[in-house]
Design an enzyme around this catalytic site. Structure first.
Site, PDB file in Angstrom:
ATOM      1  N   GLN A 132      -0.901 -15.681 -35.438  1.00  0.00           N
ATOM      2  CA  GLN A 132      -1.269 -16.550 -33.483  1.00  0.00           C
ATOM      3  C   GLN A 132       0.171 -17.119 -33.156  1.00  0.00           C
ATOM      4  OE1 GLN A 132      -3.670 -19.155 -34.132  1.00  0.00           O
ATOM      5  NE2 GLN A 132      -2.447 -19.198 -31.938  1.00  0.00           N
ATOM      6  N   ASP A 219      -0.468 -29.241 -33.806  1.00  0.00           N
ATOM      7  CA  ASP A 219      -1.435 -28.170 -34.855  1.00  0.00           C
ATOM      8  C   ASP A 219      -2.046 -29.683 -36.207  1.00  0.00           C
ATOM      9  OD1 ASP A 219      -3.035 -26.456 -36.217  1.00  0.00           O
ATOM     10  OD2 ASP A 219      -1.040 -25.961 -37.672  1.00  0.00           O
TER      11      ASP A 219
END
Ligand code: CP
Ligand code: NVA
Length: 302
Positions: A132, A219
């Protein structure tokens, strides 16, 4: 580079090489230029946790490279019934050319690499999410042209994303500012690594982290495996939301990234997410290109 286990293992040069190849593969894909570097190779993909992006981008990426992806649900492998990862590693090494694994414990990924004889790629652990972060760095460079003089800020849980972004961001030369509530800070090994950099700040004040940022990242408050802590986490992370107030402190042309899935109105408002959807979904797309680059470098003899 033999494996991709965590950002800490990569040098700045290796990161830049991956990003350059990812840009090239993205260009080739968009222009219909074939790049079947992994013809005849197969990748086993072990999943102990759910996934949309990681599964689909690895599977499609392997197909585009001319190889064969095998989806291996941990619950259907003997590993799910207790066969040691050390044995699984040695068996799979005799059939396939690379392994991607998504699991909980970083040690399991390290063991797979240590006992097997084929490249291992970390598709997310509780500690790190290097695939990621490579896609995130690719996206940042795409939007901003280079990493020079950029400030990246991360607001939220000191989780796998915070750990990997901190290390990756510092390695490529960005200023990194992380805002987490006390008790939810990044892993101590990451803080130890970051100590060596003057341009790293850890704070519990999201406004301070966001000030003059070029890149704002967040996140979820409860990562996979932590869902049962959501009530206490919602209390702890109140105020750690990427919203208009935070964005008004960042640079006017700041980009926003989120690895997804997002929990709207928790770590990010719907408004900010939609206003920055171009960047966020480009970031999701870049998983494909960045991981193809990693696979070519690890499995394609490059
Ligand atoms: N960002 C990410 O890894 O998404 P998935 O959980 O859908 O794979
Ligand atoms: N921190 C999140 C990332 C999901 C892609 C998790 O581990 O669930």
């Amino acid at each position: 580079m033999k494996h991709l286990l965590k950002m800490m293992d990569l040098s700045k040069e290796e990161i830049i090489d991956i990003l350059n190849l990812a840009d090239q593969l993205k260009y080739e894909l968009k222009h219909g230029i074939p790049h079947t570097h992994l013809k005849g190779k197969s990748l086993g993909m072990i999943f102990q946790k759910a996934s949309t992006r990681t599964r689909v981008s690895f599977e499609t990426g392997m197909y585009q490279l001319g190889g064969y992806p095998l989806f291996l649900s941990a619950s259907e492998l003997q590993i799910g019934r207790g066969e040691p990862v050390q044995d699984t590693a040695r068996v799979l090494s005799r059939y396939i050319d690379g392994i991607m694994i998504r699991t909980f414990d970083q040690q399991e990924v390290e063991d797979l690499a240590a006992y097997g004889s084929i490249p291992v790629i970390n598709g997310l652990t509780d500690f790190s999410h290097p695939c990621q972060v490579l896609a995130d760095l690719m996206t940042i460079r795409e939007y901003k042209g280079s990493f020079d003089g950029l400030k990246m800020c991360y607001i939220g849980d000191g989780n796998n994303m915070a750990n990997s972004l901190t290390v990756g961001g510092l390695k490529v030369g960005m200023e990194v500012s992380v805002a987490c509530p006390k008790g939810y800070q990044p892993h101590e090994s990451v803080l130890e690594f970051a100590k060596g950099y003057d341009c790293f700040t850890l704070t519990d004040n999201p406004e301070e982290a966001a000030k003059d940022a070029d890149v704002v990242i967040t996140d979820v408050w409860a990562s996979m495996g932590k869902e049962d802590e959501i009530i206490e986490r919602k209390k702890a992370f109140k105020g750690y939301q990427v919203n208009d107030d935070i964005m008004s402190l960042a640079k006017p042309d700041a980009i926003v990234l989120h690895c997804l899935p997002a929990h709207r109105e928790e770590e990010i408002t719907t408004k900010v997410l939609e206003e920055h959807a171009d960047e966020i979904f480009e970031e999701a797309e870049n998983r494909l290109h960045a991981q193809k680059a990693v696979m070519v470098m690890l499995m394609g003899g490059k």
